[in-house]
Scaffold this motif. Structure first.
Motif, mmCIF file in Angstrom:
data_model
loop_
_atom_site.group_PDB
_atom_site.id
_atom_site.type_symbol
_atom_site.label_atom_id
_atom_site.label_comp_id
_atom_site.label_asym_id
_atom_site.label_seq_id
_atom_site.Cartn_x
_atom_site.Cartn_y
_atom_site.Cartn_z
ATOM 1 N N SER A 180 0.861 -1.181 0.000
ATOM 2 C CA SER A 180 0.000 0.000 0.000
ATOM 3 C C SER A 180 0.896 1.230 0.000
ATOM 4 C CB SER A 180 -0.928 -0.019 1.226
ATOM 5 O OG SER A 180 -0.167 0.040 2.410
ATOM 6 N N GLY A 181 0.280 2.399 -0.039
ATOM 7 C CA GLY A 181 1.016 3.645 0.034
ATOM 8 C C GLY A 181 1.999 3.807 -1.113
ATOM 9 N N VAL A 182 3.013 4.661 -0.871
ATOM 10 C CA VAL A 182 3.965 4.938 -1.935
ATOM 11 C C VAL A 182 4.805 3.693 -2.225
ATOM 12 C CG1 VAL A 182 5.858 5.845 -0.547
ATOM 13 C CG2 VAL A 182 5.446 6.783 -2.811
ATOM 14 N N GLU A 183 4.958 2.833 -1.222
ATOM 15 C CA GLU A 183 5.683 1.578 -1.451
ATOM 16 C C GLU A 183 5.040 0.797 -2.594
ATOM 17 O OE1 GLU A 183 8.474 0.427 -0.293
ATOM 18 O OE2 GLU A 183 8.641 0.529 1.889
ATOM 19 N N ARG A 184 3.738 0.862 -2.671
ATOM 20 C CA ARG A 184 3.068 0.130 -3.741
ATOM 21 C C ARG A 184 3.064 0.929 -5.038
ATOM 22 N NH1 ARG A 184 -2.880 -2.645 -3.709
ATOM 23 N NH2 ARG A 184 -3.219 -2.608 -5.951
ATOM 24 N N PHE A 185 2.756 2.216 -4.933
ATOM 25 C CA PHE A 185 2.661 3.033 -6.143
ATOM 26 C C PHE A 185 3.995 3.059 -6.890
ATOM 27 C CE2 PHE A 185 2.830 6.826 -8.699
ATOM 28 C CZ PHE A 185 1.586 6.828 -9.296
ATOM 29 N N ALA A 186 5.086 3.175 -6.117
ATOM 30 C CA ALA A 186 6.404 3.337 -6.747
ATOM 31 C C ALA A 186 7.152 2.018 -6.806
ATOM 32 C CB ALA A 186 7.209 4.383 -5.978
ATOM 33 N N GLU A 187 6.422 0.914 -6.788
ATOM 34 C CA GLU A 187 7.046 -0.408 -6.757
ATOM 35 C C GLU A 187 8.198 -0.529 -7.764
ATOM 36 O OE1 GLU A 187 6.617 -3.193 -4.963
ATOM 37 O OE2 GLU A 187 7.915 -4.447 -6.218
ATOM 38 N N GLU A 188 7.963 -0.148 -9.002
ATOM 39 C CA GLU A 188 8.981 -0.374 -10.032
ATOM 40 C C GLU A 188 10.195 0.533 -9.841
ATOM 41 O OE1 GLU A 188 7.375 -0.525 -13.928
ATOM 42 O OE2 GLU A 188 6.463 -2.462 -13.528
ATOM 43 N N TRP A 189 9.938 1.750 -9.398
ATOM 44 C CA TRP A 189 11.017 2.707 -9.134
ATOM 45 C C TRP A 189 11.919 2.174 -8.027
ATOM 46 C CZ3 TRP A 189 12.110 7.827 -10.885
ATOM 47 C CH2 TRP A 189 12.983 8.550 -10.081
ATOM 48 N N LEU A 190 11.287 1.625 -6.989
ATOM 49 C CA LEU A 190 12.026 1.215 -5.802
ATOM 50 C C LEU A 190 12.658 -0.169 -5.939
ATOM 51 C CD1 LEU A 190 9.353 2.319 -3.183
ATOM 52 C CD2 LEU A 190 11.590 3.378 -3.488
ATOM 53 N N ARG A 191 12.110 -0.994 -6.845
ATOM 54 C CA ARG A 191 12.457 -2.418 -6.814
ATOM 55 C C ARG A 191 13.918 -2.727 -7.102
ATOM 56 N NH1 ARG A 191 9.338 -5.668 -10.988
ATOM 57 N NH2 ARG A 191 7.562 -5.124 -9.712
ATOM 58 N N GLY A 192 14.490 -2.101 -8.108
ATOM 59 C CA GLY A 192 15.857 -2.453 -8.501
ATOM 60 C C GLY A 192 15.846 -3.654 -9.419
ATOM 61 N N GLU A 193 17.033 -4.163 -9.721
ATOM 62 C CA GLU A 193 17.114 -5.284 -10.646
ATOM 63 C C GLU A 193 17.783 -6.461 -9.975
ATOM 64 O OE1 GLU A 193 18.688 -4.406 -14.569
ATOM 65 O OE2 GLU A 193 17.895 -2.369 -14.357
ATOM 66 N N ALA A 194 17.171 -7.626 -10.178
ATOM 67 C CA ALA A 194 17.710 -8.840 -9.569
ATOM 68 C C ALA A 194 19.029 -9.207 -10.227
ATOM 69 C CB ALA A 194 16.720 -9.981 -9.719
ATOM 70 N N GLY A 195 19.866 -9.868 -9.475
ATOM 71 C CA GLY A 195 21.119 -10.371 -10.029
ATOM 72 C C GLY A 195 21.308 -11.811 -9.612
ATOM 73 N N PHE A 196 22.538 -12.241 -9.644
ATOM 74 C CA PHE A 196 22.815 -13.621 -9.250
ATOM 75 C C PHE A 196 23.998 -13.646 -8.297
ATOM 76 C CE2 PHE A 196 20.610 -14.099 -13.243
ATOM 77 C CZ PHE A 196 19.764 -15.166 -12.978
ATOM 78 N N ARG A 197 23.995 -14.650 -7.440
ATOM 79 C CA ARG A 197 25.189 -14.954 -6.645
ATOM 80 C C ARG A 197 25.851 -16.123 -7.337
ATOM 81 N NH1 ARG A 197 23.098 -16.540 -1.043
ATOM 82 N NH2 ARG A 197 25.248 -16.495 -0.371
#
Lengths: 641, 386
Positions: free
Chosen positions: A210-227
């Motif tokens: 909910s809130g801005v955490e939800r609205f800006a999900e893509e902005w905040l998410r970042g990109e997955a990588g690998f170990r």
């Protein structure tokens, strides 16, 4: 006939050629299969056996959320975590038994975890506890080398250092549910869908609920990588390679326009009352404080809130901590609406501001009597006196003269009846009633008597505290368009406001004079709250009371019940809107104290103190994000996966 | 109208039960066997993921529906298909234009058309519709031209128009499928070898132009990845290269007999994206090994061979072309999918019929074999009266 035409023989010949070609292609594929599965089997089975390099999905760190001065509102916290890996454990029940000496676990929970470990692939860890205390973490770390299958590690989790201060604005993150996964992968290709699913199934991955955490999900998410890990035959990690090309990319930081110190002050100022406050910078439209109190602690949600705790929040319908009162809450504006009604009347040209209306304390229309809040009446008042004394009779009269349609249309220019998109989810439009609205909503025509109620901000009209703050800011700015915003740097929501035009500056100056009168002239209803205590600048404002119930004739005769004589839930809401300083407006504020009864008694002092604090803190000063780079300069778009 | 009525009488004369008995049951049983292998493989591919546990059951239900579709389509007299070929073709073409104008975007491409509560994917119908239209065209016109070059120009148009619409969606896999099965029919209709050669040369020559001007960025990336892994260069493990590499590891580690049912570490590890849809063959190869996987391919060859034999035995040109087109459509799917999974072709989203999870390809396959069955039942009908 068959076989007589040239095509028949031709077809058969060609079909045989095609069959031969198809057979050759199939043969080629089988040969390729043979090459991979038999001839290169050795090479690939080594790669597949765990004795090799393995790539484990590594979720990205979520971007932080900061206030206008760069103070973190949502950040990361390292937390100890213990999990079990079936493949490595010699005796799973015994391992759980040992663990239960250190971590409190019911036998049912133990059984469930063992069950879960057995159902999952053998090498996948099952988290037993994720918020270890420092002592537990240290103790289990010592234990781990002797207990195969026990995995103790540090993991990064979302934390909200300001706790409940920004609960509603920020929302919270949680593990993605099936519904979240559906939403997150909406509009993706099948391939992206499975990537999203894999990423969000990772135990460290969270998504905004909910809130801005939800609205800006893509902005905040970042990109997955690998170990990149080297493992032995048992799947145990031997070493981890450092490969920057594979590392996950942290999500982008997001700045809100709020001042977290002002927010803190405002929440404290409400003490145990429930209510909402919105402070806006009149010049930029920046929301500096967005208070809805009481609130919940978003930290409780990050690792899943217990259903018992959640029920406590949900079932508190009197103080409704889950509800964003400043944005989702709509209340009758009461007398704070009188500037709208007065300017609409002048705009309609149905009254001269110097014309006097006589107030005997009541108003007769049809077979009914409407009352003024002042039982003895205001006597003969012009517009200025009607505003500062909040004379209801005057407003009954002008509302009746202009009619509800003009009032509704003019109200919308202040931003009423429409939802402001802030980019934090939620938000309600409230109601600006007229005949068409009532027919659609209630299936009945509009009665003229209802116009009188709307004329004093009661009845069907409803507004959110945010809308009242925007109204006040527009009056203070003498009609300039002001669009509220709370995302300073981040994904900007599309503000699509249908009715957005400047208001007449002369009319607004008249309204300002009235609001100054309320706090600073004889006959004003909030004289006690005009002085900001800063040795000079004063507050200009307007009180209001939102009726929660109807007052019967009998009760009016015997004295209206108030205070301790009446259940809290039935007491009126207290409202106050204001701007300051009065001679050079910088801040606009709206305050509602739920069941606070009198605007001047409870809401006005809170508003005055918050505005004074904002001026002391100089909350409007330039935010950090405009200093570093121009807004929109962080271009790289939305962080995908 | 009169044709339809005559056919109905015809239909009644030979009893329905008699028709059912005359269906090519050997072919249908092999079809069922293939679908069973598909459900079992799917079970292994999905059982570790609780969110996907119900997929095999869903797939089994879909197969049940597909089988009914096959039987009904098989019992429809071949005459009816001839009568309906053009209405079906133009109707589907209209739907494709509808997608272009009003289609909903799903999965990054505009493929779905919402009609009331039902979402339809007209590009999928088009595979069967174009086959019917081509078969009807050659049935009617072949003798007018006695195999001359001009005969094939309208045939090409029948393919190119829908193919262009499908390509715009964009759906590269279906575009290729239309060209492959349509091209096969033109070939069977006796296009001159010298023209075939010329087209081949032109096609090879135009590859660079297609690469640079027709393909979209993501498609170009896939081709690059493909070329890189073919020539043994290291590829970016984050993207498609990762998928192909992991698929190869899964397949290669299977050996002769595989690691055993539900024992494939690669498959169970979720290393391979799309492993229950386009990459289902990796699960089969890893867990059952070379013998079973090549056996499945041989089984497909038998099914396709039997179907092609039915096409060759039919007396009417329509039945011959329709059945052959159906065979070509399914064969294209299989060849392309397997080549893609084995790293021989770029990754284009083409599923493996009866094995990959998904309802659309299942229905297309069932319709294709239904057409083959109908050609079988109507193999002695000359269809000249029309």
């Amino acid at each position: 006939m068959n076989g007589n035409r040239p095509i028949d023989a031709l077809f058969s010949r060609r079909a045989l050629i095609a069959a031969a070609a198809g057979g050759t292609l199939f043969g080629g594929l089988i040969a390729r299969l043979f090459q991979l599965q038999i001839m290169e089997h050795e090479r690939f089975s080594v790669a597949a056996a765990d004795n090799g390099v393995r790539l484990d999905l590594a979720p990205p760190k979520r971007g932080r959320i900061l206030d206008r001065f760069g103070r973190p509102l949502a950040a990361h916290r390292q937390a100890g975590r213990v999990s079990i890996v079936r493949e490595q454990a010699e005796d799973l029940p015994r391992l759980m038994n040992v663990l239960s000496d250190h971590i409190e676990m019911s036998p049912e929970r133990q059984a469930r975890l063992i069950n879960e470990a057995r159902r999952q692939a053998s090498f996948q860890p099952v988290i037993v506890a994720s918020e270890l205390s420092y002592e537990d973490f240290a103790r289990l770390s010592v234990l781990a080398p002797q207990m195969p299958g026990l995995q103790v590690e540090m993991a990064s989790t979302r934390s909200y250092p300001r706790g409940r201060d920004f609960a509603h604005v920020m929302g919270y993150v949680a593990k993605a549910s099936e519904r979240d996964l559906e939403r997150l992968s909406d509009g993706s290709t099948a391939q992206e869908r499975s990537a999203i699913r894999r990423l969000f199934k990772h135990p460290d991955m969270r998504t905004g609920r909910s809130g801005v955490e939800r609205f800006a999900e893509e902005w905040l998410r970042g990109e997955a990588g690998f170990r990149k890990l080297e493992t032995n035959a048992a799947g145990r990690i031997i070493k981890e390679f450092d490969d920057p090309a594979l590392a996950p990319k942290q999500g982008k930081d997001l700045y809100l326009t709020v001042d977290s110190d002002l927010q803190r002050f405002a929440i404290d100022r409400f003490e145990s009352e429930s209510g909402a406050a919105v402070v806006m910078d009149i010049e930029s439209g920046d929301i500096l404080a967005f208070v809805s109190t009481p609130a919940f602690d978003p930290n409780d949600f990050v690792n899943g809130i217990s259903s018992k705790d959640y029920a406590l929040l949900r079932d508190d319908t009197e103080y409704s901590p889950l509800y964003h009162k400043a944005y989702d809450g709509t209340y009758p504006p009461g007398s704070t609406y009188k500037m709208v009604v007065a300017s609409a009347a002048l705009d309609a040209g149905i009254i001269n501001p110097e014309e006097r209306v006589f107030c005997p304390g009541h108003y007769r229309f049809g077979n009914n009597t409407w009352h003024c809040w002042k039982r003895g009446g205001h006597g003969s008042v012009n517009m200025h006196w009607a505003i500062k004394g909040s004379c209801d009779v005057y407003f009954y009269e002008i509302a009746k003269r202009m009619g509800v349609e003009h009032l509704a249309e003019y109200s919308k220019k202040f931003g009423f009846g429409q939802r402001w998109e802030l980019g934090i989810m939620g938000g309600r439009s409230g109601v600006v009633p007229n005949d068409a609205w009532k027919r659609a909503a209630r299936g009945e025509p509009w009665y003229e008597g209802e116009t009188l109620n709307v004329g004093i901000g009661q009845g069907q009209v409803s507004t959110s505290p945010l809308q009242l703050a925007v109204m006040t800011a527009r009056i203070a700015a003498e009609g300039k368009i002001i669009t509220p915003r709370i995302i300073g740097e981040g994904p900007r929501p599309d503000a699509d406001i249908p009715l957005d035009e400047p208001l007449d500056a002369d009319l607004m100056r008249r309204m300002k004079a009235g609001m100054y009168g309320v706090t600073s002239e004889a006959g004003g209803t909030a004289l006690r709250s005009g002085d900001l205590g800063l040795g000079g600048p004063r507050l200009a404002g307007k009180t209001g009371t939102a009726q929660v119930r109807r007052i019967s004739r009998a009760e009016r005769a015997s004295g209206i019940l108030k205070g301790d004589n009446i259940d809290r839930r039935l007491r009126d809401h207290a409202l106050f809107v204001a701007y300051a300083p009065h001679d050079d407006p910088k801040y606009a504020i709206s305050v509602i104290v739920e069941h606070g009864e009198g605007g001047s008694r409870t809401a006005a002092p809170i508003a005055r103190d918050i505005v004074a604090e904002a001026m002391l803190l100089d909350a409007r000063r330039t935010p950090v994000y405009t200093r570093t780079a121009n807004v929109g300069g962080s271009s790289s778009g939305n962080g995908g996966l | 109208m009169s044709i339809a009525r005559a056919s109905r009488l015809d239909f009644n004369r030979k009893t329905l039960l008699g028709q059912v008995g005359a269906l090519p049951w050997g072919l249908i049983l092999l079809f069922v066997a293939m679908a069973m292998i598909g459900v079992a493989t799917l079970h292994s591919a999905t059982f570790t993921n609780p969110g996907e546990a119900d997929l095999p059951m869903k797939q089994a239900v879909r197969f049940g529906i597909a089988l009914v579709v096959l039987l009904i389509a098989g019992l429809v007299p071949i005459k009816w298909y001839l009568t309906l070929a053009w209405p079906i073709y133009f109707g589907t073409l209209a739907l494709l234009v509808g997608v272009e104008l009003f289609g909903t975007v799903g999965g990054g491409a505009q493929r779905w058309l919402q009609i009331g509560p039902i979402g339809v994917q007209p590009s999928e119908f088009m595979k069967v519709a174009a086959t019917l239209a081509l078969a009807a065209y050659y049935h009617k016109r072949w003798n007018d031209y006695s195999g001359g070059f001009l005969l094939h120009v309208p045939a090409l148009a029948i393919i190119i128009i829908p193919a262009a619409l499908v390509f715009r969606q964009p759906d590269f896999g279906t575009t290729l499928a239309l060209f492959a099965s349509g091209g096969m029919l033109i070939f069977l209709a006796g296009l001159w070898w010298r023209v075939i050669m010329a087209i081949g040369v032109a096609a090879v020559a135009s590859i660079p132009a297609i690469y640079f001007f027709v393909l979209q960025d993501y498609q170009r990336e896939r081709v690059d990845t493909y070329l890189a892994q073919l020539t043994g260069q290291s590829v970016n493990v984050m993207d498609d290269g990762y998928q192909i590499e992991q698929a190869k590891i899964a397949i290669g580690s299977g050996g002769w007999t595989g690691k055993g049912y539900m024992e494939g570490t690669q498959s169970q590890l979720d290393y391979i994206p799309e492993q229950h849809t386009d990459f289902i063959l990796t699960v089969l190869a890893e867990e059952f090994g070379f013998l079973v996987t090549s056996g499945v391919l041989v089984l497909w060859m038998v099914i396709l061979g039997l179907s092609l034999a039915i096409a060759m035995r039919a007396s009417s040109l329509f039945a011959r072309f329709a059945a052959a087109g159906a065979v070509a459509t399914v064969a294209f799917y299989i060849l392309f999918n397997v080549a893609m999974v084995l790293g021989l072709l770029p990754v284009v989203g083409v599923p493996l019929p009866l094995l990959s999870y998904g309802g659309t390809v299942m229905l297309t396959t069932a319709a294709c074999f239904g057409l083959v069955c109908s050609a079988h039942l109507g193999r002695n009908e000359p269809l000249t009266s029309s």
